[in-house]
Structure formats: structure tokens, C-alpha cells
Design a protein around this motif. Structure first.
Motif, PDB file in Angstrom:
ATOM      1  N   PHE A 233       0.805  -1.220   0.000  1.00 28.38           N
ATOM      2  CA  PHE A 233       0.000   0.000   0.000  1.00 28.38           C
ATOM      3  C   PHE A 233       0.838   1.272   0.000  1.00 28.38           C
ATOM      4  CE2 PHE A 233      -2.463  -3.357   2.004  1.00 28.38           C
ATOM      5  CZ  PHE A 233      -3.628  -3.319   1.257  1.00 28.38           C
ATOM      6  N   GLY A 234       2.123   1.144   0.204  1.00 29.14           N
ATOM      7  CA  GLY A 234       2.975   2.322   0.246  1.00 29.14           C
ATOM      8  C   GLY A 234       4.283   2.000   0.944  1.00 29.14           C
ATOM      9  N   ASN A 235       4.954   3.034   1.407  1.00 30.60           N
ATOM     10  CA  ASN A 235       6.264   2.875   2.027  1.00 30.60           C
ATOM     11  C   ASN A 235       6.107   2.484   3.497  1.00 30.60           C
ATOM     12  OD1 ASN A 235       8.957   3.127   2.859  1.00 30.60           O
ATOM     13  ND2 ASN A 235       9.318   4.839   1.472  1.00 30.60           N
ATOM     14  N   PRO A 236       6.649   1.350   3.923  1.00 25.26           N
ATOM     15  CA  PRO A 236       6.506   0.937   5.321  1.00 25.26           C
ATOM     16  C   PRO A 236       7.448   1.659   6.278  1.00 25.26           C
ATOM     17  CG  PRO A 236       7.680  -0.753   4.083  1.00 25.26           C
ATOM     18  CD  PRO A 236       7.311   0.313   3.105  1.00 25.26           C
ATOM     19  N   PHE A 237       8.280   2.541   5.745  1.00 23.86           N
ATOM     20  CA  PHE A 237       9.230   3.276   6.583  1.00 23.86           C
ATOM     21  C   PHE A 237       9.186   4.764   6.247  1.00 23.86           C
ATOM     22  CE2 PHE A 237      11.031  -0.978   6.073  1.00 23.86           C
ATOM     23  CZ  PHE A 237      11.218  -1.342   7.396  1.00 23.86           C
ATOM     24  N   ILE A 238       9.485   5.579   7.248  1.00 26.98           N
ATOM     25  CA  ILE A 238       9.747   6.997   7.030  1.00 26.98           C
ATOM     26  C   ILE A 238      11.261   7.140   6.912  1.00 26.98           C
ATOM     27  CG2 ILE A 238       9.618   9.306   8.036  1.00 26.98           C
ATOM     28  CD1 ILE A 238       7.043   8.368   9.464  1.00 26.98           C
ATOM     29  N   HIS A 239      11.714   7.622   5.778  1.00 28.55           N
ATOM     30  CA  HIS A 239      13.141   7.598   5.452  1.00 28.55           C
ATOM     31  C   HIS A 239      13.995   8.206   6.556  1.00 28.55           C
ATOM     32  CE1 HIS A 239      16.227   8.120   1.915  1.00 28.55           C
ATOM     33  NE2 HIS A 239      16.685   7.369   2.887  1.00 28.55           N
ATOM     34  N   SER A 240      13.533   9.300   7.117  1.00 26.58           N
ATOM     35  CA  SER A 240      14.324  10.034   8.098  1.00 26.58           C
ATOM     36  C   SER A 240      14.392   9.346   9.462  1.00 26.58           C
ATOM     37  CB  SER A 240      13.763  11.449   8.260  1.00 26.58           C
ATOM     38  OG  SER A 240      14.706  12.305   8.852  1.00 26.58           O
ATOM     39  N   THR A 241      13.654   8.251   9.640  1.00 25.40           N
ATOM     40  CA  THR A 241      13.733   7.496  10.898  1.00 25.40           C
ATOM     41  C   THR A 241      14.636   6.276  10.787  1.00 25.40           C
ATOM     42  OG1 THR A 241      11.912   5.912  10.475  1.00 25.40           O
ATOM     43  CG2 THR A 241      11.313   8.091  11.352  1.00 25.40           C
ATOM     44  N   VAL A 242      15.065   5.949   9.600  1.00 21.83           N
ATOM     45  CA  VAL A 242      15.687   4.643   9.348  1.00 21.83           C
ATOM     46  C   VAL A 242      17.152   4.596   9.790  1.00 21.83           C
ATOM     47  CG1 VAL A 242      16.556   3.234   7.429  1.00 21.83           C
ATOM     48  CG2 VAL A 242      14.145   3.841   7.538  1.00 21.83           C
ATOM     49  N   MET A 243      17.515   3.444  10.353  1.00 23.69           N
ATOM     50  CA  MET A 243      18.914   3.090  10.588  1.00 23.69           C
ATOM     51  C   MET A 243      19.128   1.699   9.987  1.00 23.69           C
ATOM     52  SD  MET A 243      21.088   2.658  14.174  1.00 23.69           S
ATOM     53  CE  MET A 243      20.960   4.362  14.661  1.00 23.69           C
ATOM     54  N   TYR A 244      20.236   1.499   9.293  1.00 22.61           N
ATOM     55  CA  TYR A 244      20.489   0.190   8.691  1.00 22.61           C
ATOM     56  C   TYR A 244      21.962  -0.176   8.806  1.00 22.61           C
ATOM     57  CZ  TYR A 244      21.128   3.486   4.749  1.00 22.61           C
ATOM     58  OH  TYR A 244      21.476   4.548   3.957  1.00 22.61           O
ATOM     59  N   ARG A 245      22.219  -1.476   8.635  1.00 17.54           N
ATOM     60  CA  ARG A 245      23.599  -1.965   8.705  1.00 17.54           C
ATOM     61  C   ARG A 245      24.338  -1.536   7.435  1.00 17.54           C
ATOM     62  NH1 ARG A 245      23.859  -5.520  13.090  1.00 17.54           N
ATOM     63  NH2 ARG A 245      21.799  -6.269  13.749  1.00 17.54           N
ATOM     64  N   ALA A 246      25.454  -0.841   7.611  1.00 20.91           N
ATOM     65  CA  ALA A 246      26.159  -0.226   6.492  1.00 20.91           C
ATOM     66  C   ALA A 246      26.657  -1.244   5.480  1.00 20.91           C
ATOM     67  CB  ALA A 246      27.327   0.617   7.016  1.00 20.91           C
ATOM     68  N   ASP A 247      27.194  -2.374   5.954  1.00 19.35           N
ATOM     69  CA  ASP A 247      27.784  -3.332   5.023  1.00 19.35           C
ATOM     70  C   ASP A 247      26.740  -3.925   4.085  1.00 19.35           C
ATOM     71  OD1 ASP A 247      26.551  -4.652   7.125  1.00 19.35           O
ATOM     72  OD2 ASP A 247      28.013  -6.272   7.215  1.00 19.35           O
ATOM     73  N   ILE A 248      25.523  -4.141   4.577  1.00 16.91           N
ATOM     74  CA  ILE A 248      24.467  -4.701   3.736  1.00 16.91           C
ATOM     75  C   ILE A 248      24.094  -3.736   2.614  1.00 16.91           C
ATOM     76  CG2 ILE A 248      22.046  -5.442   3.676  1.00 16.91           C
ATOM     77  CD1 ILE A 248      23.894  -7.463   4.962  1.00 16.91           C
ATOM     78  N   VAL A 249      23.852  -2.475   2.974  1.00 10.82           N
ATOM     79  CA  VAL A 249      23.395  -1.498   1.975  1.00 10.82           C
ATOM     80  C   VAL A 249      24.520  -1.105   1.027  1.00 10.82           C
ATOM     81  CG1 VAL A 249      22.567   0.869   1.676  1.00 10.82           C
ATOM     82  CG2 VAL A 249      21.514  -0.613   3.398  1.00 10.82           C
ATOM     83  N   LYS A 250      25.724  -0.908   1.541  1.00 12.90           N
ATOM     84  CA  LYS A 250      26.831  -0.444   0.703  1.00 12.90           C
ATOM     85  C   LYS A 250      27.417  -1.564  -0.153  1.00 12.90           C
ATOM     86  CE  LYS A 250      29.838   2.198   2.861  1.00 12.90           C
ATOM     87  NZ  LYS A 250      30.712   2.733   3.945  1.00 12.90           N
ATOM     88  N   ASP A 251      27.709  -2.699   0.462  1.00  9.07           N
ATOM     89  CA  ASP A 251      28.429  -3.760  -0.242  1.00  9.07           C
ATOM     90  C   ASP A 251      27.510  -4.678  -1.042  1.00  9.07           C
ATOM     91  OD1 ASP A 251      30.646  -2.700   0.993  1.00  9.07           O
ATOM     92  OD2 ASP A 251      30.633  -4.139   2.644  1.00  9.07           O
ATOM     93  N   GLU A 252      26.365  -5.032  -0.464  1.00 11.53           N
ATOM     94  CA  GLU A 252      25.495  -5.986  -1.141  1.00 11.53           C
ATOM     95  C   GLU A 252      24.541  -5.321  -2.133  1.00 11.53           C
ATOM     96  OE1 GLU A 252      22.308  -9.565  -0.082  1.00 11.53           O
ATOM     97  OE2 GLU A 252      23.680  -8.812   1.457  1.00 11.53           O
ATOM     98  N   PHE A 253      23.998  -4.150  -1.757  1.00 17.29           N
ATOM     99  CA  PHE A 253      23.005  -3.510  -2.617  1.00 17.29           C
ATOM    100  C   PHE A 253      23.542  -2.283  -3.347  1.00 17.29           C
ATOM    101  CE2 PHE A 253      20.463  -5.835   0.534  1.00 17.29           C
ATOM    102  CZ  PHE A 253      19.654  -6.578  -0.320  1.00 17.29           C
ATOM    103  N   GLY A 254      24.763  -1.875  -3.042  1.00 18.04           N
ATOM    104  CA  GLY A 254      25.382  -0.777  -3.788  1.00 18.04           C
ATOM    105  C   GLY A 254      24.780   0.586  -3.536  1.00 18.04           C
ATOM    106  N   GLY A 255      24.161   0.763  -2.373  1.00 15.87           N
ATOM    107  CA  GLY A 255      23.583   2.059  -2.034  1.00 15.87           C
ATOM    108  C   GLY A 255      22.245   2.296  -2.715  1.00 15.87           C
ATOM    109  N   TYR A 256      21.912   3.554  -2.863  1.00 11.10           N
ATOM    110  CA  TYR A 256      20.645   3.940  -3.470  1.00 11.10           C
ATOM    111  C   TYR A 256      20.738   3.878  -5.002  1.00 11.10           C
ATOM    112  CZ  TYR A 256      19.418   5.766   1.159  1.00 11.10           C
ATOM    113  OH  TYR A 256      19.148   5.883   2.501  1.00 11.10           O
ATOM    114  N   ASN A 257      19.654   3.482  -5.634  1.00  8.89           N
ATOM    115  CA  ASN A 257      19.598   3.375  -7.090  1.00  8.89           C
ATOM    116  C   ASN A 257      19.498   4.778  -7.689  1.00  8.89           C
ATOM    117  OD1 ASN A 257      18.897   2.978  -9.794  1.00  8.89           O
ATOM    118  ND2 ASN A 257      17.622   1.195  -9.365  1.00  8.89           N
ATOM    119  N   GLU A 258      20.538   5.199  -8.407  1.00 12.36           N
ATOM    120  CA  GLU A 258      20.612   6.584  -8.885  1.00 12.36           C
ATOM    121  C   GLU A 258      19.701   6.863 -10.072  1.00 12.36           C
ATOM    122  OE1 GLU A 258      24.701   7.712  -9.383  1.00 12.36           O
ATOM    123  OE2 GLU A 258      25.139   7.450  -7.233  1.00 12.36           O
ATOM    124  N   SER A 259      19.036   5.850 -10.592  1.00 13.97           N
ATOM    125  CA  SER A 259      18.022   6.107 -11.627  1.00 13.97           C
ATOM    126  C   SER A 259      16.711   6.592 -10.999  1.00 13.97           C
ATOM    127  CB  SER A 259      17.768   4.850 -12.464  1.00 13.97           C
ATOM    128  OG  SER A 259      17.160   3.838 -11.683  1.00 13.97           O
TER     129      SER A 259
END
Length: 362
Positions: free
Chosen positions: A150-176
């Protein structure tokens, strides 16, 4: 601050002078202090740079882009600079409560299987007044997967995540994705890892006319590009639900999330039938805690009611009644919101009254 802080707080800002000081102060005044605060100034043209330079806290790492590159690319610049084990997001117009970082870090330490953690937030307007519209975010992983339909389950400004997962596995945010880059990233993580929200309010989220969420409505071309990207994200999320169980989900998502009739013709009756059908038949929803599901369903039907009022008063009313059946507190929220809107209108009229009197005298 240690040489390798536990947390990297990441903020990107463009022409954010109005609320920037409050946002920065809310991070610097956290009860947990072992963090670095990475701020990317995306080539602002107002007083943002001067405000940033006025801070002399050693935890602040400031970088100014030579040209304006947009939020998504700026966030990736900050991610590449981050040294922390965890990344905490902060927007330049929101206010983090003082115990936010400590609460999230404590949760991560106790739950090694959780990769992404948001919190609840209070919605405020551009003047800092509380909004009474409900905005509960799902607490459980099952609730997060439910809300993804139905929409976004998170408010971006509240989020904390494990750096290695987002940076190494997913390559950060999709710039497209110039907009909704957070939803695209969360969707990929949710498919593979456990993601949750704290059941604690840790942020004041500003509903600001100049924010990115409002920009997408003001800039039709960018919004249409964003809409096409989101369709692709939505279709990928179908992996969380059986296609046989609910074949028309893409139609529901489109009609709930597209504000322009010229892009897609909204059929309020069909949306009502699909949403009702989804709740009755989908197997995935049986995995969600019943009390959490009722609250989330009430909010989704409530916001659908507000959206559909442009197309059908009758179905807008039916959506509202359905929301009440799930959770009666929706009525209280609505009444409070109505009082706030009326009060705001009265103040506006009173403030303009002397102006009209002067015009009449002339």
C-alpha cells in the motif's frame, strides 16, 4: 567521537535554511554520542552553507557538491564517506528525538537478524504544529511486508540500517530514482532480510510544501518518471504474494498512488473492491498480528478515503466506514484533523482581515 564511530548519521540538504538548524541540533543533542554526522550540501544557493559553517562540532563532516546532483546521488556520496557500522538517515527539515540513536542501536545489538530499523514519527506542519492524521508504521516484519503493498513501510528520516548490507550488497541507493529512492532500496532489502520499526515515536516528520514529497507533485515530468520506476518496484514486490492469490494487485497499487487522472483513470469502486478482496483472501495477511493488521488496515482505508473523495463521495464514505470497522480511533483522528483545519482557516481569515480593511479604506 572514536576513530571508527558506531553510527554514521547521513544528511543531504539543498536550500534547507528554514529548518536546518533544528535538524542539526536534534542530532548533536542525542543521548548517544559516538557518531559522525555526514552532511552533504548539494550546491545550495540560500544561506544553507553559512548555517553549516557556523557549527564547530568535530563530529560533523561537511562536504559541498560543486554542482547540484540531487538527493539520491548526494546520499551515495555520503554513504561512500561513512565509517560507521550503522547508517542513520536524517532529513534537513525533520527533528530527531534525543534518544533515537540509542534506542535503535540497542535494538540492533539485541536483534542480529534485523538489517533495517525505522521508528514511529509524529507528523508536523511547516510551523511545527502537530498533525492529527494517523501515520502508524508496522512494527513486525510481517507487518512491513503487508504495508509494502500500500505504500512505504518506513519513514526515510527514521531509518537506521547496517552499512555493510546497503553499501556492499546492494550498492547504495539506485541513482536512476530521483525520487522514492528509499522505497526502491527497502523493497530489495525486505525481500531478503528482516526489517522492522520500533513502536516508539523518535522523530517529528515535517509535512513541508517545499520538501521532496511535495516536489514530486509540482514537477509533472519528474513525477511521471518516478511513477514508471515505482511500477517496476511494485511488480517486483509481487514476489511476496501469490500471483494466483491476487492478480489485480498492480491495478490497486497504481490507482492508490497516482494523483494524476491523465496518467491513469481512477475507478473508486474498483479500488474499494480490490482492497476489500485483498484483505479477505490474501494468505500473507494471515501472518500479521491481528491487532497490528487492524491498525494498518484502518490507516490504509482512511487514506484511500481521503484520496477517493476527488472521484466519488459515495465510495470515499464507504472507505471511511471500512476504516472505522478496523479501528474506531480513525474517527478521533479525523475530528481532531477537522478542528485543526478549521482553526487554521480562522487564523488565516483573521490575519488577512486588517489587510482587507486597509484596502476598503483606500
Amino acid at each position: 567521537m572514536s576513530l571508527k564511530p558506531q553510527i554514521s548519521v547521513l544528511m543531504a540538504v539543498f536550500n534547507g535554511e528554514q529548518y536546518l538548524g533544528m535538524a542539526i541540533d536534534s542530532i548533536l543533542n542525542q543521548t548517544y554520542s559516538d557518531f559522525e554526522f555526514i552532511i552533504i550540501d548539494d550546491c545550495s544557493t540560500d544561506n544553507t552553507s553559512e548555517i553549516l559553517k557556523s557549527y564547530h562540532d568535530e563530529r560533523i563532516k561537511l562536504l559541498k557538491n560543486e554542482i547540484n546532483i540531487g538527493l539520491t546521488k548526494s546520499l551515495n556520496v555520503g554513504l561512500n564517506l561513512a565509517k560507521g557500522e550503522y547508517i542513520a538517515r536524517q532529513d534537513a527539515d525533520d527533528i530527531s528525538h534525543s534518544e533515537r540513536l540509542q534506542l535503535q542501536l540497542d535494538f540492533f545489538r539485541k536483534n542480529n537478524d534485523v538489517m533495517l530499523l525505522g521508528t514511529q514519527a509524529r507528523s508536523i506542519d511547516e510551523f511545527g504544529n502537530l498533525s492529527y492524521f494517523p501515520d502508524f508504521k508496522p512494527v513486525s516484519y510481517e507487518g512491513v511486508k503487508y504495508q509494502l503493498f500500500f505504500g512505504n513501510p518506513f519513514i526515510h528520516s527514521t531509518v537506521m540500517y547496517r552499512a555493510d548490507i546497503v553499501k556492499d550488497e546492494f550498492g547504495g541507493y539506485n541513482e536512476s530514482f530521483r525520487l522514492s529512492q528509499d522505497l526502491e532500496l527497502w523493497s530489495k532489502i525486505i525481500h531478503k532480510y528482516k526489517c522492522m520499526n520500533l513502536n516508539a515515536v523518535c522523530l517529528d516528520f515535517r509535512q513541508n510544501p517545499s520538501s521532496v514529497s511535495k516536489f514530486k507533485k509540482a514537477n509533472n515530468a519528474v513525477y511521471e518518471e518516478n511513477f514508471k520506476n515505482n511500477i517496476a518496484v511494485g511488480l517486483s514486490n509481487l514476489r511476496l504474494i501469490s500471483a494466483e492469490d491476487f492478480k489485480e494487485w498492480p491495478c490497486l497499487w497504481i490507482q492508490l498512488n497516482v494523483p494524476y487522472p491523465r496518467i491513469v483513470q481512477v475507478n473508486a469502486g474498483k479500488v474499494f473492491r480490490l482492497m476489500s478482496d485483498l484483505h479477505e483472501r490474501s494468505l500473507i495477511f494471515s501472518q500479521v498480528n491481528p491487532s497490528e493488521l487492524r491498525v494498518l488496515a484502518a490507516i490504509n482505508f482512511y487514506y484511500a478515503s481521503r484520496r477517493m473523495i476527488k472521484y466519488s463521495y459515495w465510495f470515499s464514505f464507504l472507505f471511511f466506514i471500512k476504516a472505522l470497522r478496523f479501528n474506531f480511533s480513525v474517527l478521533i483522528y479525523s475530528l481532531k484533523a477537522l478542528v485543526r483545519i478549521c482553526t487554521s482557516k480562522i487564523r488565516s481569515i483573521k490575519s488577512s482581515y486588517p489587510h482587507f480593511q486597509k484596502l476598503q479604506q483606500h
